[in-house]
Design a protein around this motif. Structure first.
Motif: not given
Ligand code: ZN
Length: 398
Positions: A376-380, A295-301
């Motif tokens: 490098n990414h933002l987990h949101f 399960f992924h709790s957010g989105i990776d950007l």
């Molecule tokens: Zn993430």
């Protein structure tokens, strides 16, 4: 280009898998509510302090009312004592005039007695002189009486006459003595009466002093009660002030708790608009390697190191520190049960502090790859009432 993206994607997937294996028990929901819990605890503390202040005020008010009723009682006693002292004063005045009058009578009686004594003295003297005269002249007179008496009858008659004179003198003396005795008795009576009056007067004087000292005692008590009452009033005032302060604090915290920044609108994109690629979406999926449900709790950007991260909505920063698998993390509470999380921020890239209020679109951090991340990414993440929800349902289409 496509190959590179795929490679990144697969690494990202492994990282996410690890992150969620590890992060499954991570108390994120509890932490996002930490601030609220603190505020609620604060409210509870304020309520307790209010209750304590109220009890104290109640006790002080009761003490004050007892104090006032004691003062009232003492004042009534003072009034009674005033009345008693007036009465006593009047009695003493009456008694004093009685004493004055009686003293005059006593003086008169003393003078009368002196006069009576003088009369007795005088009578005694006269009698003595008479007897002496009779005696002095007696020999000749007596002889003369005998010699010149015509006869014995005449002699007896003359003798008898002399005796009668003496007896009369004695009789007068006796009467004077009786008179003196009567006057003396009367004087004694007056003196006794005067002594009684004076004793009564002394008794009243003693009573008056007693009343005066009781009076003074009560005055002292009242003065002390009055100063005590002032202390009580001051203390009550102090608690009143504390109570109003507590009410203010309570309201402020309540307002803070009720502060809603997110009112149901679309969240702002958390990165500059050119970074819209989602390398890993939100939600359950079968992991490509382990084939296990994940399960992924957010989105990776994905975005380059140092790319600005924006607040998706106005709110209060409730976390701004290294946060386990998320690395350097910022969590913002937007009220209404809504909060957002920004993970993997570069070292030194957190630009806000916990407790700080931020504006929608304000720079809060910079992209990095701290924590369990290999690129490098933002987990949101978006949390609604402590549960992770799909951020895409809250973000505008990009
Ligand atoms: Zn993430």
């Amino acid at each position: 280009m496509k190959r590179t993206q795929q490679k990144w994607f697969s690494i990202g997937t492994i990282v996410l898998f690890l992150l969620f294996l590890w992060g499954g028990s991570y108390p994120l929901a509890a932490s996002s509510n930490t601030n609220e819990a603190k505020l609620r605890a604060e409210l509870e503390r304020i309520k307790q302090e209010q209750a304590r202040a109220k009890v104290m005020t109640q006790q002080l008010t009761q003490k004050l009312s007892q104090n006032k009723s004691t003062q009232k009682k003492l004042n009534q006693e003072i009034q009674y004592l005033d009345m008693k002292m007036n009465e006593t004063e009047q009695s003493m005045k009456r008694l004093q005039s009685d004493i004055d009058e009686t003293e005059k009578k006593a003086q008169q009686a003393a003078a009368d007695l002196d006069a009576a004594e003088a009369r007795v003295e005088e009578r005694n003297r006269l009698l003595r002189e008479r007897v002496k005269a009779l005696y002095v002249h007696g020999k000749t007179s007596y002889l003369e009486v005998v010699l010149t008496s015509k006869d014995f009858t005449d002699f007896l008659s003359r003798l008898d006459m002399m005796g009668k004179i003496v007896a009369h003198d004695q009789d007068l003396l006796e009467k004077n003595k009786q008179d003196q005795a009567l006057i003396a008795a009367k004087k004694q009576e007056i003196d006794q009466y005067l002594a009684d009056l004076k004793q009564k007067y002394a008794e009243l004087e003693r009573k008056k002093q007693e009343f005066a000292s009781m009076h003074k005692e009560r005055r002292v008590q009242i003065a002390s009660l009055q100063s005590q009452a002032v202390d009580y009033e001051k203390e009550i005032e102090k608690y009143d002030e504390q109570l109003s302060q507590l009410v203010k604090e309570y309201n402020r915290i309540n307002q803070e708790l009720a502060k809603v920044y997110w009112t149901g609108g679309v969240l702002a994109w958390p990165l500059p608009t050119q970074y819209t690629t989602i390398s890993s979406p939100f939600g359950p999926r079968v992991h490509p390697i382990t084939k296990k449900q994940s399960f992924h709790s957010g989105i990776d950007l994905p975005a380059p190191d140092g790319t600005t991260i924006y607040a998706a909505e106005s709110g209060k920063v409730i976390l701004a520190e290294y946060y386990g698998g998320y690395g350097n993390t910022v969590i913002i509470d937007h009220g209404a049960g809504m909060s957002t999380l920004y993970g993997h921020i570069r070292p030194g890239g957190i630009k806000v502090k916990a407790g700080q209020v931020v504006e929608r679109g304000q720079k809060i951090a910079e992209v990095g790859t701290t924590g369990l991340s290999t690129g490098n990414h933002l987990h949101f993440s978006v949390l609604k009432n402590g549960d992770y929800v799909n951020p895409m349902n809250y973000l505008g289409k990009k």
